[in-house]
Design a protein around this motif. Structure first.
Motif, PDB file in Angstrom:
ATOM      1  N   GLU A  67      41.947   8.775  19.495  1.00  0.00           N
ATOM      2  CA  GLU A  67      41.192   9.605  18.667  1.00  0.00           C
ATOM      3  C   GLU A  67      42.163  10.703  18.495  1.00  0.00           C
ATOM      4  OE1 GLU A  67      37.303  12.373  18.157  1.00  0.00           O
ATOM      5  OE2 GLU A  67      37.326  10.976  19.777  1.00  0.00           O
ATOM      6  N   LEU A  68      42.749  11.103  17.495  1.00  0.00           N
ATOM      7  CA  LEU A  68      43.439  12.099  17.104  1.00  0.00           C
ATOM      8  C   LEU A  68      42.887  13.542  17.133  1.00  0.00           C
ATOM      9  CD1 LEU A  68      46.554  12.859  16.441  1.00  0.00           C
ATOM     10  CD2 LEU A  68      45.887  12.953  13.855  1.00  0.00           C
ATOM     11  N   GLU A  69      43.472  14.158  18.110  1.00  0.00           N
ATOM     12  CA  GLU A  69      42.846  15.740  18.280  1.00  0.00           C
ATOM     13  C   GLU A  69      43.841  16.665  17.674  1.00  0.00           C
ATOM     14  OE1 GLU A  69      40.607  17.874  22.158  1.00  0.00           O
ATOM     15  OE2 GLU A  69      42.111  16.360  22.535  1.00  0.00           O
ATOM     16  N   TRP A  70      45.109  16.634  17.745  1.00  0.00           N
ATOM     17  CA  TRP A  70      46.208  17.770  17.361  1.00  0.00           C
ATOM     18  C   TRP A  70      47.249  17.039  16.575  1.00  0.00           C
ATOM     19  CZ3 TRP A  70      45.197  22.845  17.932  1.00  0.00           C
ATOM     20  CH2 TRP A  70      44.241  23.163  18.978  1.00  0.00           C
ATOM     21  N   ILE A  71      47.639  17.879  15.568  1.00  0.00           N
ATOM     22  CA  ILE A  71      48.751  17.714  14.919  1.00  0.00           C
ATOM     23  C   ILE A  71      49.927  18.769  15.095  1.00  0.00           C
ATOM     24  CG2 ILE A  71      50.310  17.230  12.587  1.00  0.00           C
ATOM     25  CD1 ILE A  71      47.172  16.456  11.611  1.00  0.00           C
ATOM     26  N   LEU A  72      50.963  18.499  15.824  1.00  0.00           N
ATOM     27  CA  LEU A  72      51.695  19.673  16.180  1.00  0.00           C
ATOM     28  C   LEU A  72      53.222  19.419  15.926  1.00  0.00           C
ATOM     29  CD1 LEU A  72      50.526  19.160  19.965  1.00  0.00           C
ATOM     30  CD2 LEU A  72      49.550  20.710  18.512  1.00  0.00           C
ATOM     31  N   ASP A  73      53.695  20.471  15.275  1.00  0.00           N
ATOM     32  CA  ASP A  73      55.179  20.715  15.139  1.00  0.00           C
ATOM     33  C   ASP A  73      55.525  21.676  16.423  1.00  0.00           C
ATOM     34  OD1 ASP A  73      56.338  19.086  13.008  1.00  0.00           O
ATOM     35  OD2 ASP A  73      54.724  20.153  11.761  1.00  0.00           O
ATOM     36  N   THR A  74      57.056  21.326  16.612  1.00  0.00           N
ATOM     37  CA  THR A  74      57.574  22.072  17.700  1.00  0.00           C
ATOM     38  C   THR A  74      58.398  23.192  16.825  1.00  0.00           C
ATOM     39  OG1 THR A  74      59.653  20.651  17.452  1.00  0.00           O
ATOM     40  CG2 THR A  74      57.996  20.406  19.375  1.00  0.00           C
ATOM     41  N   HIS A  75      58.815  23.058  15.696  1.00  0.00           N
ATOM     42  CA  HIS A  75      59.489  24.101  15.024  1.00  0.00           C
ATOM     43  C   HIS A  75      59.606  23.619  13.413  1.00  0.00           C
ATOM     44  CE1 HIS A  75      62.636  21.141  15.702  1.00  0.00           C
ATOM     45  NE2 HIS A  75      63.541  21.773  14.945  1.00  0.00           N
ATOM     46  N   PRO A  76      60.018  24.418  12.522  1.00  0.00           N
ATOM     47  CA  PRO A  76      60.208  24.141  11.215  1.00  0.00           C
ATOM     48  C   PRO A  76      61.588  23.373  11.083  1.00  0.00           C
ATOM     49  CG  PRO A  76      60.538  26.330  11.233  1.00  0.00           C
ATOM     50  CD  PRO A  76      60.329  26.024  12.557  1.00  0.00           C
ATOM     51  N   HIS A  77      61.407  22.102  10.927  1.00  0.00           N
ATOM     52  CA  HIS A  77      62.576  21.045  10.961  1.00  0.00           C
ATOM     53  C   HIS A  77      63.739  21.289   9.575  1.00  0.00           C
ATOM     54  CE1 HIS A  77      60.690  19.037  14.105  1.00  0.00           C
ATOM     55  NE2 HIS A  77      59.453  19.200  13.311  1.00  0.00           N
ATOM     56  N   ALA A  78      64.952  21.324   9.898  1.00  0.00           N
ATOM     57  CA  ALA A  78      65.855  21.471   8.756  1.00  0.00           C
ATOM     58  C   ALA A  78      66.616  19.929   8.449  1.00  0.00           C
ATOM     59  CB  ALA A  78      67.034  22.128   9.436  1.00  0.00           C
ATOM     60  N   ASP A  79      65.905  18.836   9.165  1.00  0.00           N
ATOM     61  CA  ASP A  79      66.480  17.530   8.499  1.00  0.00           C
ATOM     62  C   ASP A  79      65.765  16.549   8.091  1.00  0.00           C
ATOM     63  OD1 ASP A  79      65.534  17.318  10.873  1.00  0.00           O
ATOM     64  OD2 ASP A  79      67.136  16.312  11.886  1.00  0.00           O
ATOM     65  N   HIS A  80      64.248  16.989   7.963  1.00  0.00           N
ATOM     66  CA  HIS A  80      63.319  16.103   7.342  1.00  0.00           C
ATOM     67  C   HIS A  80      62.023  16.830   7.156  1.00  0.00           C
ATOM     68  CE1 HIS A  80      60.845  16.134  11.059  1.00  0.00           C
ATOM     69  NE2 HIS A  80      61.921  16.210  11.864  1.00  0.00           N
ATOM     70  N   PHE A  81      61.034  16.079   6.384  1.00  0.00           N
ATOM     71  CA  PHE A  81      59.910  16.954   5.905  1.00  0.00           C
ATOM     72  C   PHE A  81      58.658  16.645   6.858  1.00  0.00           C
ATOM     73  CE2 PHE A  81      60.320  16.615   0.877  1.00  0.00           C
ATOM     74  CZ  PHE A  81      61.690  17.488   1.008  1.00  0.00           C
ATOM     75  N   SER A  82      58.033  17.641   7.266  1.00  0.00           N
ATOM     76  CA  SER A  82      56.805  17.363   8.179  1.00  0.00           C
ATOM     77  C   SER A  82      55.792  16.793   7.640  1.00  0.00           C
ATOM     78  CB  SER A  82      56.566  18.783   8.823  1.00  0.00           C
ATOM     79  OG  SER A  82      55.246  18.830   9.616  1.00  0.00           O
ATOM     80  N   ALA A  83      55.222  15.751   8.030  1.00  0.00           N
ATOM     81  CA  ALA A  83      53.986  15.207   7.548  1.00  0.00           C
ATOM     82  C   ALA A  83      52.572  15.781   8.144  1.00  0.00           C
ATOM     83  CB  ALA A  83      54.028  13.747   8.036  1.00  0.00           C
ATOM     84  N   ALA A  84      52.734  17.008   8.785  1.00  0.00           N
ATOM     85  CA  ALA A  84      51.466  17.451   9.148  1.00  0.00           C
ATOM     86  C   ALA A  84      50.420  17.606   8.163  1.00  0.00           C
ATOM     87  CB  ALA A  84      51.811  18.886   9.907  1.00  0.00           C
ATOM     88  N   HIS A  85      50.651  18.182   6.984  1.00  0.00           N
ATOM     89  CA  HIS A  85      49.537  18.493   6.040  1.00  0.00           C
ATOM     90  C   HIS A  85      49.132  17.148   5.541  1.00  0.00           C
ATOM     91  CE1 HIS A  85      47.598  20.299   3.045  1.00  0.00           C
ATOM     92  NE2 HIS A  85      47.947  19.653   1.877  1.00  0.00           N
ATOM     93  N   TYR A  86      49.879  16.060   5.281  1.00  0.00           N
ATOM     94  CA  TYR A  86      49.462  14.798   4.950  1.00  0.00           C
ATOM     95  C   TYR A  86      48.473  14.302   6.147  1.00  0.00           C
ATOM     96  CZ  TYR A  86      49.235   9.735   4.440  1.00  0.00           C
ATOM     97  OH  TYR A  86      49.242   8.326   4.249  1.00  0.00           O
ATOM     98  N   LEU A  87      48.942  14.264   7.300  1.00  0.00           N
ATOM     99  CA  LEU A  87      48.028  13.913   8.281  1.00  0.00           C
ATOM    100  C   LEU A  87      46.958  14.592   8.407  1.00  0.00           C
ATOM    101  CD1 LEU A  87      50.655  13.082  11.083  1.00  0.00           C
ATOM    102  CD2 LEU A  87      49.395  11.399   9.981  1.00  0.00           C
ATOM    103  N   LYS A  88      46.767  15.886   8.121  1.00  0.00           N
ATOM    104  CA  LYS A  88      45.592  16.766   8.172  1.00  0.00           C
ATOM    105  C   LYS A  88      44.500  16.250   7.100  1.00  0.00           C
ATOM    106  CE  LYS A  88      43.591  21.323   7.771  1.00  0.00           C
ATOM    107  NZ  LYS A  88      42.897  21.512   8.789  1.00  0.00           N
ATOM    108  N   GLN A  89      45.194  16.039   6.156  1.00  0.00           N
ATOM    109  CA  GLN A  89      44.526  15.481   5.075  1.00  0.00           C
ATOM    110  C   GLN A  89      43.546  13.935   5.171  1.00  0.00           C
ATOM    111  OE1 GLN A  89      47.399  15.670   1.720  1.00  0.00           O
ATOM    112  NE2 GLN A  89      46.218  17.251   0.772  1.00  0.00           N
ATOM    113  N   LYS A  90      44.460  13.456   5.991  1.00  0.00           N
ATOM    114  CA  LYS A  90      43.796  11.886   6.239  1.00  0.00           C
ATOM    115  C   LYS A  90      42.831  11.893   7.342  1.00  0.00           C
ATOM    116  CE  LYS A  90      45.652   8.317   5.094  1.00  0.00           C
ATOM    117  NZ  LYS A  90      45.200   7.502   4.061  1.00  0.00           N
TER     118      LYS A  90
END
Length: 290
Positions: A67-90
Motif C-alpha cells: 500500500e503506497l503511503e508516500w511519494i518522495l523525491d530526494t532533490h529536483p533532478h537534472a537528468d530526468h523528469f520526476s513522476a511524483a505528480h503523475y503518481l499522486k494523480q493515480k
C-alpha cells in the motif's frame, strides 16, 4: 525515534537511459511503502513523454500486496523528469521533498524568466526539515539535509537503509558533481561526512549508477564500504583535497543533456507545462543560460 532497529525491504529499478535508480521501500510488517525518486519517461528527440517506468512501480506495488503511503523525491533532478505528480494523480498518496526546494525554485525561476512562478514549495504536500522524522508504516524515517549537488538535496534514513541520492555513487564511481547552479563541493564534503557518520553497516542506496568499467548496474553499498574504498574519498582525505578533486573533475563534465528540460518540470513537483491554446504543452529554456 530509533532508526537502527528496523530493516525495510528495498527494491531498486534501474533506468538505463538516465542511469538513475527508482526505489520502492516497504515495511515488511504493515506492507505500507514509499516510492523514492520516480521517473517520468521523456525522449528529447521526439518530445514524447511516457509513464512506463512509473507504471512499473505501481505494478510492483500491486503484485506484492503493498500500500503506497508516500511519494518522495530526494532533490529536483537534472537528468530526468520526476513522476511524483503523475503518481499522486493515480494513487492520491502525498508528495514530499526537502524544504530547501524553495531555494532551488527562487534560483531557477530567474534562469527561466518565470516571474509568476510560486517559489514557495506549495507544489508538494509536505516539505521536510533537517532532522525531521516520520514513518513508512512502522518504519522510522529521519531526514538529513545533504546539499552540495543541489541546494535542496536530502537523504532519507529508513531504518538501516539510507537513500543518499546524488552525494555518493558506488565506491568505484566516487561522488556526485557540484557544478550546477547552487552546487558546492565544500557543502557536498560536509554532507558526505554526515552520511558516513551513520553506523558502518548502514545500507546506502545511490541515486545513479554509470556502470564503471562496463559492469552491470549496482546501487547498494554500506557506510563501511564507502569509507574504505570510495575512489574520491580515498584520494581526498580532507575537505580542501576533496574540493580541489571535485572541482577539477567537474570542469571536465558537460552539462546533463536534460538539465534545462527537467528543472522546469521538477521544480514544479513533476508537473508538465500547462497546455496552450492549441492543446499542446511546450518546454521553455534559455539560450546561453548556463
Amino acid at each position: 525515534m530509533d532508526v537502527a532497529l528496523a530493516r525495510p525491504l528495498v527494491s531498486g529499478f534501474y533506468d538505463k537511459p538516465t542511469g538513475a535508480i527508482q526505489y520502492v521501500v516497504a515495511d515488511p510488517t504493515t506492507k505500507r511503502c514509499a516510492i523514492i525518486d520516480p521517473i517520468l519517461d521523456f525522449d528529447e528527440k521526439s518530445g514524447a513523454t511516457g509513464t512506463r517506468s512509473a507504471d512499473a512501480l505501481l505494478a510492483f506495488i500491486g503484485e506484492n500486496g503493498l500500500e503506497l503511503e508516500w511519494i518522495l523525491d530526494t532533490h529536483p533532478h537534472a537528468d530526468h523528469f520526476s513522476a511524483a505528480h503523475y503518481l499522486k494523480q493515480k494513487t492520491e498518496a502525498p508528495m514530499a521533498i526537502g524544504d530547501r526546494i524553495v531555494d532551488v525554485q527562487a534560483l531557477w525561476k530567474v534562469i527561466y524568466n518565470w516571474p509568476d512562478f510560486p517559489a514557495d514549495g506549495s507544489q508538494w504536500d509536505r516539505l521536510f526539515t533537517e532532522g525531521e522524522t516520520f514513518r513508512i508504516g512502522t518504519l522510522p524515517v529521519k531526514v538529513l539535509f545533504s546539499p552540495g549537488h543541489t541546494l535542496a538535496s536530502i537523504t532519507y534514513v529508513v531504518g538501516d537503509a539510507a537513500f543518499v541520492h546524488d552525494t555518493l555513487f558506488m565506491p568505484d564511481s566516487g561522488t556526485a558533481r557540484t557544478d550546477f547552479p547552487g552546487g558546492s563541493a565544500a557543502r557536498l564534503w560536509r554532507s558526505i561526512r554526515g552520511i558516513l557518520a551513520l553506523p558502518e553497516e548502514t545500507r546506502l542506496f545511490v541515486g545513479h549508477d554509470y556502470q564503471a568499467g562496463g559492469r552491470e548496474p549496482m546501487w547498494e553499498s554500506t557506510v563501511g564500504a564507502q569509507k574504505a574504498t570510495n575512489i574520491h574519498l580515498v584520494a581526498a582525505r580532507s575537505e580542501a583535497e576533496f574540493v580541489a578533486l571535485r572541482e577539477a573533475r567537474d570542469r571536465t563534465l558537460p552539462m546533463p543533456r536534460l538539465i534545462l528540460h527537467a528543472l522546469q518540470v521538477n521544480m514544479n513537483g513533476g508537473r508538465l507545462p500547462e497546455p496552450e491554446a492549441n492543446g499542446r504543452r511546450y518546454l521553455k529554456f534559455p539560450l546561453d543560460g548556463l
